[in-house]
Design a protein around this motif. Sequence first.
Motif, PDB file in Angstrom:
ATOM      1  N   UNK A  31      54.420  39.521   3.282  1.00 38.84           N
ATOM      2  CA  UNK A  31      54.995  38.883   2.252  1.00 38.84           C
ATOM      3  C   UNK A  31      55.373  37.759   2.396  1.00 38.84           C
ATOM      4  N   UNK A  32      55.714  37.063   3.586  1.00 36.01           N
ATOM      5  CA  UNK A  32      55.816  35.678   3.722  1.00 36.01           C
ATOM      6  C   UNK A  32      54.557  34.941   3.450  1.00 36.01           C
ATOM      7  N   UNK A  33      53.443  35.391   4.081  1.00 34.86           N
ATOM      8  CA  UNK A  33      52.171  34.752   3.902  1.00 34.86           C
ATOM      9  C   UNK A  33      52.021  34.856   2.338  1.00 34.86           C
ATOM     10  N   UNK A  38      49.344  30.929   4.796  1.00 27.30           N
ATOM     11  CA  UNK A  38      49.060  31.137   6.179  1.00 27.30           C
ATOM     12  C   UNK A  38      50.237  30.689   7.253  1.00 27.30           C
ATOM     13  N   UNK A  39      50.327  31.124   8.274  1.00 24.70           N
ATOM     14  CA  UNK A  39      51.336  30.808   9.113  1.00 24.70           C
ATOM     15  C   UNK A  39      50.461  30.117  10.357  1.00 24.70           C
ATOM     16  N   UNK A  40      50.679  28.955  10.975  1.00 25.37           N
ATOM     17  CA  UNK A  40      49.968  28.359  11.872  1.00 25.37           C
ATOM     18  C   UNK A  40      50.768  28.294  13.282  1.00 25.37           C
ATOM     19  N   UNK A  70      54.331  27.140   8.874  1.00 25.88           N
ATOM     20  CA  UNK A  70      53.471  27.523   7.775  1.00 25.88           C
ATOM     21  C   UNK A  70      52.435  26.571   7.605  1.00 25.88           C
ATOM     22  N   UNK A  71      51.190  26.619   7.294  1.00 21.76           N
ATOM     23  CA  UNK A  71      49.819  25.801   7.393  1.00 21.76           C
ATOM     24  C   UNK A  71      50.066  24.691   6.302  1.00 21.76           C
ATOM     25  N   UNK A  72      50.622  25.249   5.062  1.00 17.80           N
ATOM     26  CA  UNK A  72      50.610  24.316   4.036  1.00 17.80           C
ATOM     27  C   UNK A  72      51.888  23.643   3.802  1.00 17.80           C
TER      28      UNK A  72
END
Length: 187
Positions: A31-33, A38-40, A70-72
Amino acid sequence: MGKVRIVEPVNLVIFMFSSHIDYWFNEVKDELVSLFGPMDYVSDALDFEKYTLYYNEEMGSGITGRLISFERLIHPSLLSMIKVKTNEIEFKYAVDGKRRFNLDPGYMHHMQFVLATTKMWPHRIYIGHGIYAEPTLMYVNGRWKDYDFTYPNYKEEVYKEELSKIRELYLEKRKNYLKKVFEKKGR
């Protein structure tokens, strides 16, 4: 008169804590993604209960947490809406009004770490939607510096070390962002 400048994007960070952190992290990860990309980085479990027993009645004992990056990159003005959304997720999984986990969003900038909160306090700045920004740490002379009002867990070296890892990821993303901005201006 100062010149208005374009605001640099920042790195979304969420501190999730619970008495069953691995279970709840796995439950809400997708849900978070889907909401934030994406998580980094996900830290190892960090002790949280030694800093406060405030959440024990609601969540149980043995509370630990994880810092999630998070990646973004995001615009910092989105922090209030992100906090509203994380509150909705917390209450979606609550049982009899008691949360099973807490999601504390914030952001990493190369000079600071800021958290979002619903609670007013003199040093907090209102940022919209019933949410305030908490300046939690500043990065000065190669290290994290806390304030008198910084939450106790973020004063600890183990938390600062984890945030430094996220800061390094952010610096690389920021460098790539600025490179693209300068390339566009050069055209």
